[in-house]
Each structure stands twice: as C-alpha cells, then as structure tokens.
Design a protein around this motif. Structure first.
Motif, PDB file in Angstrom:
ATOM      1  N   VAL A  47     -38.452  -2.692  61.487  1.00  0.00           N
ATOM      2  CA  VAL A  47     -37.990  -3.572  60.415  1.00  0.00           C
ATOM      3  C   VAL A  47     -37.968  -2.721  59.154  1.00  0.00           C
ATOM      4  CG1 VAL A  47     -38.468  -5.645  59.055  1.00  0.00           C
ATOM      5  CG2 VAL A  47     -39.037  -5.600  61.504  1.00  0.00           C
ATOM      6  N   ALA A  48     -36.833  -2.699  58.482  1.00  0.00           N
ATOM      7  CA  ALA A  48     -36.700  -1.901  57.261  1.00  0.00           C
ATOM      8  C   ALA A  48     -37.745  -2.334  56.243  1.00  0.00           C
ATOM      9  CB  ALA A  48     -35.307  -2.061  56.678  1.00  0.00           C
ATOM     10  N   ASP A  49     -38.338  -1.362  55.572  1.00  0.00           N
ATOM     11  CA  ASP A  49     -39.355  -1.666  54.562  1.00  0.00           C
ATOM     12  C   ASP A  49     -38.850  -2.672  53.537  1.00  0.00           C
ATOM     13  OD1 ASP A  49     -41.166   0.024  55.779  1.00  0.00           O
ATOM     14  OD2 ASP A  49     -40.740   1.719  54.446  1.00  0.00           O
ATOM     15  N   SER A  50     -37.583  -2.582  53.174  1.00  0.00           N
ATOM     16  CA  SER A  50     -37.020  -3.488  52.173  1.00  0.00           C
ATOM     17  C   SER A  50     -36.936  -4.932  52.684  1.00  0.00           C
ATOM     18  CB  SER A  50     -35.630  -3.008  51.747  1.00  0.00           C
ATOM     19  OG  SER A  50     -34.763  -2.952  52.870  1.00  0.00           O
ATOM     20  N   ARG A  84     -44.286 -16.173  59.449  1.00  0.00           N
ATOM     21  CA  ARG A  84     -45.462 -17.012  59.161  1.00  0.00           C
ATOM     22  C   ARG A  84     -45.052 -18.475  59.016  1.00  0.00           C
ATOM     23  NH1 ARG A  84     -47.275 -12.149  55.664  1.00  0.00           N
ATOM     24  NH2 ARG A  84     -48.921 -11.268  56.974  1.00  0.00           N
ATOM     25  N   ALA A  85     -43.942 -18.722  58.330  1.00  0.00           N
ATOM     26  CA  ALA A  85     -43.461 -20.095  58.153  1.00  0.00           C
ATOM     27  C   ALA A  85     -43.113 -20.742  59.491  1.00  0.00           C
ATOM     28  CB  ALA A  85     -42.249 -20.113  57.218  1.00  0.00           C
ATOM     29  N   VAL A 100     -39.206 -10.868  56.255  1.00  0.00           N
ATOM     30  CA  VAL A 100     -39.341 -11.104  57.696  1.00  0.00           C
ATOM     31  C   VAL A 100     -40.719 -11.689  57.996  1.00  0.00           C
ATOM     32  CG1 VAL A 100     -39.496  -9.961  59.953  1.00  0.00           C
ATOM     33  CG2 VAL A 100     -37.642  -9.386  58.382  1.00  0.00           C
ATOM     34  N   LEU A 101     -41.761 -11.102  57.421  1.00  0.00           N
ATOM     35  CA  LEU A 101     -43.118 -11.614  57.645  1.00  0.00           C
ATOM     36  C   LEU A 101     -43.262 -13.029  57.094  1.00  0.00           C
ATOM     37  CD1 LEU A 101     -45.205  -8.417  56.844  1.00  0.00           C
ATOM     38  CD2 LEU A 101     -44.772  -9.412  59.097  1.00  0.00           C
TER      39      LEU A 101
END
Length: 75
Positions: A46-49, A59-60, A54-55
């Motif tokens: 997953v791209a750092d940006s 979580r949602a 995404v996280l």
C-alpha cells in the motif's frame, strides 16, 4: 442421562460452518500499522500516501487488528 442419549445440540459447534478468516488484517508492529495479506502471508503493498486512508477505512469496516503476527509459519 447417558452419553448415548444426550441431545446432539450439545455438539452442534462441530458441524457449524466456521466464519471465514479475513484475508487482509491490520498488523501493528514496532509502533507501525500495516496491511497484512494472510493469503500471500506477507505485508500488502500500500503506497505510503494512501496508507492512512486505507487503514481508516479498514478500521471503519471492522477489519481485525492485532499486534500478533497474523500470518502462518514460513516453510
């Protein structure tokens, strides 16, 4: 009541379909959260940006999150 006459419901858990294991989980390690792919047994790219969003979305959606290694042992 003998073992032979007990209701079979006592053992119902043995034939219930297990809940599917999430493929992607959040793995927290050394203060860093990452997406882990259990099928490939490695962190997902997953791209750092994009990682924070995404996280947040994972979580949602209720994705499993833990500090323990979420993969299987390497052979």
């Amino acid at each position: 009541m003998s073992e032979r006459t007990e209701a079979p419901e006592r053992w119902a858990g043995l034939w219930q379909t297990p809940e599917p294991t999430a493929r992607w989980v959040i793995w927290n390690t050394d203060g860093t959260s990452m997406v882990f792919d259990r099928e490939l047994n490695m962190p997902a790219e997953v791209a750092d940006s994009d990682l924070r969003e995404v996280l947040r979305r994972m979580r949602a959606a209720g994705a499993p999150e833990d500090d323990e290694y979420p993969g299987r042992a390497c052979a």
